[in-house]
Structures are given as structure tokens and as C-alpha cells.
Design a protein around this motif. Structure first.
Motif, PDB file in Angstrom:
ATOM      1  N   GLU A  53       0.797  -1.213   0.000  1.00 17.77           N
ATOM      2  CA  GLU A  53       0.000   0.000   0.000  1.00 17.77           C
ATOM      3  C   GLU A  53       0.839   1.278   0.000  1.00 17.77           C
ATOM      4  O   GLU A  53       0.380   2.323  -0.405  1.00 17.77           O
ATOM      5  CB  GLU A  53      -0.953   0.022   1.208  1.00 17.77           C
ATOM      6  N   GLU A  84      -1.374   0.249 -10.059  1.00 17.85           N
ATOM      7  CA  GLU A  84      -2.718  -0.167  -9.648  1.00 17.85           C
ATOM      8  C   GLU A  84      -3.768   0.864 -10.062  1.00 17.85           C
ATOM      9  O   GLU A  84      -4.808   0.516 -10.619  1.00 17.85           O
ATOM     10  CB  GLU A  84      -2.747  -0.362  -8.129  1.00 17.85           C
ATOM     11  N   THR A 105     -13.717  -9.813 -11.457  1.00 19.77           N
ATOM     12  CA  THR A 105     -14.332 -10.395 -10.281  1.00 19.77           C
ATOM     13  C   THR A 105     -13.775 -11.799 -10.079  1.00 19.77           C
ATOM     14  O   THR A 105     -13.558 -12.524 -11.045  1.00 19.77           O
ATOM     15  CB  THR A 105     -15.856 -10.487 -10.480  1.00 19.77           C
ATOM     16  N   ALA A 106     -13.574 -12.175  -8.841  1.00 16.57           N
ATOM     17  CA  ALA A 106     -13.108 -13.526  -8.559  1.00 16.57           C
ATOM     18  C   ALA A 106     -14.111 -14.527  -9.127  1.00 16.57           C
ATOM     19  O   ALA A 106     -15.318 -14.364  -8.932  1.00 16.57           O
ATOM     20  CB  ALA A 106     -12.945 -13.722  -7.059  1.00 16.57           C
ATOM     21  N   HIS A 138      -1.004  -9.861  -4.297  1.00 19.07           N
ATOM     22  CA  HIS A 138      -1.736  -9.132  -3.252  1.00 19.07           C
ATOM     23  C   HIS A 138      -3.248  -9.333  -3.369  1.00 19.07           C
ATOM     24  O   HIS A 138      -3.939  -9.497  -2.371  1.00 19.07           O
ATOM     25  CB  HIS A 138      -1.399  -7.634  -3.342  1.00 19.07           C
ATOM     26  N   TYR A 139      -3.757  -9.339  -4.589  1.00 23.29           N
ATOM     27  CA  TYR A 139      -5.198  -9.467  -4.807  1.00 23.29           C
ATOM     28  C   TYR A 139      -5.675 -10.923  -4.842  1.00 23.29           C
ATOM     29  O   TYR A 139      -6.873 -11.173  -4.880  1.00 23.29           O
ATOM     30  CB  TYR A 139      -5.618  -8.767  -6.106  1.00 23.29           C
ATOM     31  N   GLN A 140      -4.766 -11.873  -4.836  1.00 26.50           N
ATOM     32  CA  GLN A 140      -5.150 -13.276  -4.902  1.00 26.50           C
ATOM     33  C   GLN A 140      -5.989 -13.641  -3.671  1.00 26.50           C
ATOM     34  O   GLN A 140      -5.645 -13.317  -2.536  1.00 26.50           O
ATOM     35  CB  GLN A 140      -3.915 -14.162  -4.963  1.00 26.50           C
ATOM     36  N   GLY A 141      -7.129 -14.281  -3.922  1.00 23.71           N
ATOM     37  CA  GLY A 141      -8.006 -14.690  -2.829  1.00 23.71           C
ATOM     38  C   GLY A 141      -8.990 -13.626  -2.389  1.00 23.71           C
ATOM     39  O   GLY A 141      -9.779 -13.841  -1.472  1.00 23.71           O
ATOM     40  N   ARG A 142      -8.985 -12.475  -3.026  1.00 26.54           N
ATOM     41  CA  ARG A 142      -9.915 -11.400  -2.682  1.00 26.54           C
ATOM     42  C   ARG A 142     -11.113 -11.420  -3.628  1.00 26.54           C
ATOM     43  O   ARG A 142     -11.200 -12.243  -4.518  1.00 26.54           O
ATOM     44  CB  ARG A 142      -9.208 -10.059  -2.755  1.00 26.54           C
ATOM     45  N   GLY A 143     -12.009 -10.490  -3.459  1.00 24.84           N
ATOM     46  CA  GLY A 143     -13.208 -10.413  -4.291  1.00 24.84           C
ATOM     47  C   GLY A 143     -12.926  -9.996  -5.716  1.00 24.84           C
ATOM     48  O   GLY A 143     -13.673 -10.327  -6.623  1.00 24.84           O
ATOM     49  N   GLU A 154      -9.516  -9.541  -8.586  1.00 25.97           N
ATOM     50  CA  GLU A 154      -8.139  -9.945  -8.794  1.00 25.97           C
ATOM     51  C   GLU A 154      -7.607  -9.314 -10.073  1.00 25.97           C
ATOM     52  O   GLU A 154      -8.377  -8.900 -10.929  1.00 25.97           O
ATOM     53  CB  GLU A 154      -8.010 -11.462  -8.851  1.00 25.97           C
TER      54      GLU A 154
END
Length: 112
Positions: free
Chosen positions: A3, A12, A66-67, A47-52, A54
Motif C-alpha cells: 500500500e 494499480e 471479479t473472482a 496481493h489481490y489473490q483470494g480477494r473479491g 483480482e
């Protein structure tokens, strides 16, 4: 930390603001040649892996999506509007004008 890294934040933000998938070269055009865009994208993807949402690569372009396991939440049933047939429009017009009316009266007026 992800961040607080200004280069990764710039990559990003550039990717997030784009309405189309972007190649590394296109992103570099916004953030400058001094930024290691490929490394930033790899770290952002982790960082975004596994989030809502990606960050994914399709061919040579990167984009947010969207995941896949949450896509069912965003799916909505769509009502398809279809044109009424001429007979249906005639029948509705007769009902609206002559209400209350029976089926036999509708058929007599329509000449069926």
C-alpha cells in the motif's frame, strides 16, 4: 508494504482507471519508464489473490476482474422484453376500451 509503494500504487491506479485491459507498455506510458511495471503487476496479482477482485493477465494485457468463485453473486436474471403480436395488441386495446368484456365479445369485435 504494497500500500505504501508509490510505483505499485501508480500501476494499480492506472489499471483500475482503464476501461480496457492494458499491456505493460501501455501502463508504462502512464507511470513512466523508471517503474518496473512487470514486477509491480506480479506483486499486485499476489496481493489481490483470494480477494473479491483480482488482477489477471489475458494474453499480453492485464485487467481487474471479479473472482470467479463470486461471479454467481453478480449474475441477475434479465427480463427479456418481447414485442406483442398484432392480435395481442388488438385484444388489449379492446379490453381497455370495453372493459368488462368476455372472450366471446372480444372475438366478435375482432372478427375472429
Amino acid at each position: 508494504m504494497i500500500e505504501t509503494d508509490p510505483d505499485m500504487r501508480a500501476v494499480e491506479a492506472t489499471l483500475f482507471a482503464s476501461d480496457q485491459p492494458m499491456t505493460v507498455e501501455q501502463i508504462r506510458g502512464y507511470v513512466g519508464d523508471s517503474v518496473d511495471v512487470s514486477a509491480a503487476l506480479t506483486q499486485l496479482a499476489a496481493h489481490y489473490q483470494g480477494r473479491g477482485i483480482e488482477i489477471v493477465q489475458r494474453g499480453k494485457a492485464w485487467h481487474f476482474q471479479t473472482a470467479p468463485d463470486l461471479a454467481h453473486l453478480l449474475r441477475r436474471e434479465r427480463e427479456e422484453s418481447r414485442k406483442l403480436s398484432r392480435a395481442a395488441v388488438e385484444t388489449l386495446a379492446i379490453i381497455a376500451y370495453h372493459e368488462p368484456v368476455s372472450r366471446a365479445e372480444i372475438e366478435a369485435i375482432r372478427g375472429v
